[in-house]
Design a protein around this motif. Structure first.
Motif, PDB file in Angstrom:
ATOM      1  N   THR A 110       0.829  -1.204   0.000  1.00 32.64           N
ATOM      2  CA  THR A 110       0.000   0.000   0.000  1.00 32.64           C
ATOM      3  C   THR A 110       0.864   1.255   0.000  1.00 32.64           C
ATOM      4  OG1 THR A 110      -1.582  -1.254   1.304  1.00 32.64           O
ATOM      5  CG2 THR A 110      -1.961   1.102   1.127  1.00 32.64           C
TER       6      THR A 110
ATOM      7  N   THR B  92      -5.938   2.009  -4.565  1.00 33.14           N
ATOM      8  CA  THR B  92      -4.861   1.639  -3.653  1.00 33.14           C
ATOM      9  C   THR B  92      -5.374   0.725  -2.539  1.00 33.14           C
ATOM     10  OG1 THR B  92      -4.021   3.850  -4.022  1.00 33.14           O
ATOM     11  CG2 THR B  92      -3.041   2.605  -2.216  1.00 33.14           C
ATOM     12  N   GLY B  96      -4.232  -3.142  -1.987  1.00 34.50           N
ATOM     13  CA  GLY B  96      -3.547  -3.466  -0.730  1.00 34.50           C
ATOM     14  C   GLY B  96      -4.297  -4.538   0.053  1.00 34.50           C
TER      15      GLY B  96
END
Lengths: 122, 228
Positions: A110, B92, B96
């Motif tokens: 991330t 994102t 993730g």
């Protein structure tokens, strides 16, 4: 009156749960019925077919004390305690290691994605 | 009739012990004073060291169990409230969480398989990264043991809450979104309470990651278990 409202709001959760279960068994899906019910409920909230204020009080009350609902299932491990005396105890470090890897790798990925995003905007 | 009374007594006892545990946690907040840990620990010791059987405990416990499925549905509300935050980091966050969910499932399944555990244990550990009610639903559908799943979820939660913040610091991860996502994806609600201590955004992202990962994991576990 207030209690009646809360009971009705919590009944909504039961309703969606049973709908989810019915959908799961009707189409023999591999996803749990509860998750199907949740996605359905989420969709109705998102499309404003259900307003948050109609259901919020009862649901927040339930979520606030959510852990109590896990007690009986967790206590069930009392039937298998001897498992953890022997080789089964290896499951504990395994779960811990797996958790550390999950935290580390997913936060690294991330973090890299976020940096890339910033670079792309430059 | 006697069974109804035994049930009511155990029901009241569970609620009473939980309330005391909550008070202890408020006074000494720590992963090992979590109400779920103290309450189940107390009852396990009580049943383990007395003649009371789990079956008689469940005369009361069965009423509490009825809520396990509906509670999963309830998680839609906090998720809905975070819709703006999700939209802001959509791609994102999803990538993730997807990566974290796969790692959590694969390392759990592969580790248990390597150690030579039986299939029902492997099925019970597969969903250990997600919040208890969802992990129980997934484990139930997969054919694992619910009590083991609940224990593995608790271990993932407590270990991630204790060491998650240390791990992200050692890895020099500074963005609150990355820190919260890692902790929430690996250790659900218990981790989230700790992520909140790192910062408000950490906590918010951890909370939404725990719910989104729960959905992702419920789709992935059956697929990975099919590979066994």
């Amino acid at each position: 009156m207030k209690y009646l409202k809360i009971i009705l709001q919590i009944s909504v959760l039961f309703l969606f749960y049973y709908i989810g279960e019915a959908i799961q068994s009707a189409f023999s899906l591999f996803i749990p019925g509860s998750i199907i019910g949740m996605l359905l409920f989420f969709a109705l909230l998102t499309f404003k077919l259900i307003r948050v204020e109609w259901v919020a009080d009862g649901i927040d009350l339930l979520i606030k004390d959510m852990p109590i609902f896990f007690v009986p299932v967790t206590v069930g491990v009392v039937q298998y305690l001897e498992f953890f005396y022997g080789k089964g105890s290896l499951m504990i470090p395994l779960v811990i290691l797996s958790t550390f890897l999950t935290v580390g790798i997913s936060s690294c990925i991330t973090s890299l994605l976020l940096k890339k995003e910033v670079d792309a905007h430059d | 009739m006697i069974n109804v009374w035994i049930g009511i007594i155990f029901l009241i006892m569970t609620i009473a012990v939980y309330r005391v545990a909550k008070r202890i946690y408020r006074k000494y907040p720590n992963p090992f004073t979590l109400p779920i840990f103290l309450t189940s620990g107390f009852l396990i010791i009580l049943l383990g060291f007395s003649d009371l059987s789990y079956r008689s405990y469940m005369l009361g416990g069965q009423w509490i169990d009825l809520f396990l499925g509906p509670i999963v549905v309830a998680l839609a509300l906090p998720l809905y409230r975070q819709l703006d935050l999700i939209k802001k980091y959509a791609q994102t966050i999803f990538l993730g969480i997807f990566a974290g969910s796969i790692i959590g499932i694969v390392t759990g399944i592969a580790g248990a398989k390597t150690l030579g555990f039986e299939d029902w244990i492997i099925k019970s550990v597969a969903a250990k990264s997600v919040t208890t009610p969802v992990a129980l639903s997934i484990t139930d559908t997969a054919g694992g043991n619910l009590s083991f799943a609940a224990v593995f979820v608790m271990i993932a939660g407590i270990s991630g809450a204790m060491f998650g913040p240390v791990i992200v610091r050692l890895l020099r991860i500074q963005h609150p979104v990355a820190r919260g996502l890692g902790i929430g994806t690996a250790s659900h609600a218990i981790g989230t309470s700790k992520a909140l201590e790192l910062g408000e955004l950490d906590g918010a992202v951890s909370a939404l990651s725990m719910t989104i990962s729960a959905v992702v994991v419920s789709f992935l576990v059956p697929l990975f278990l099919a590979l066994l």
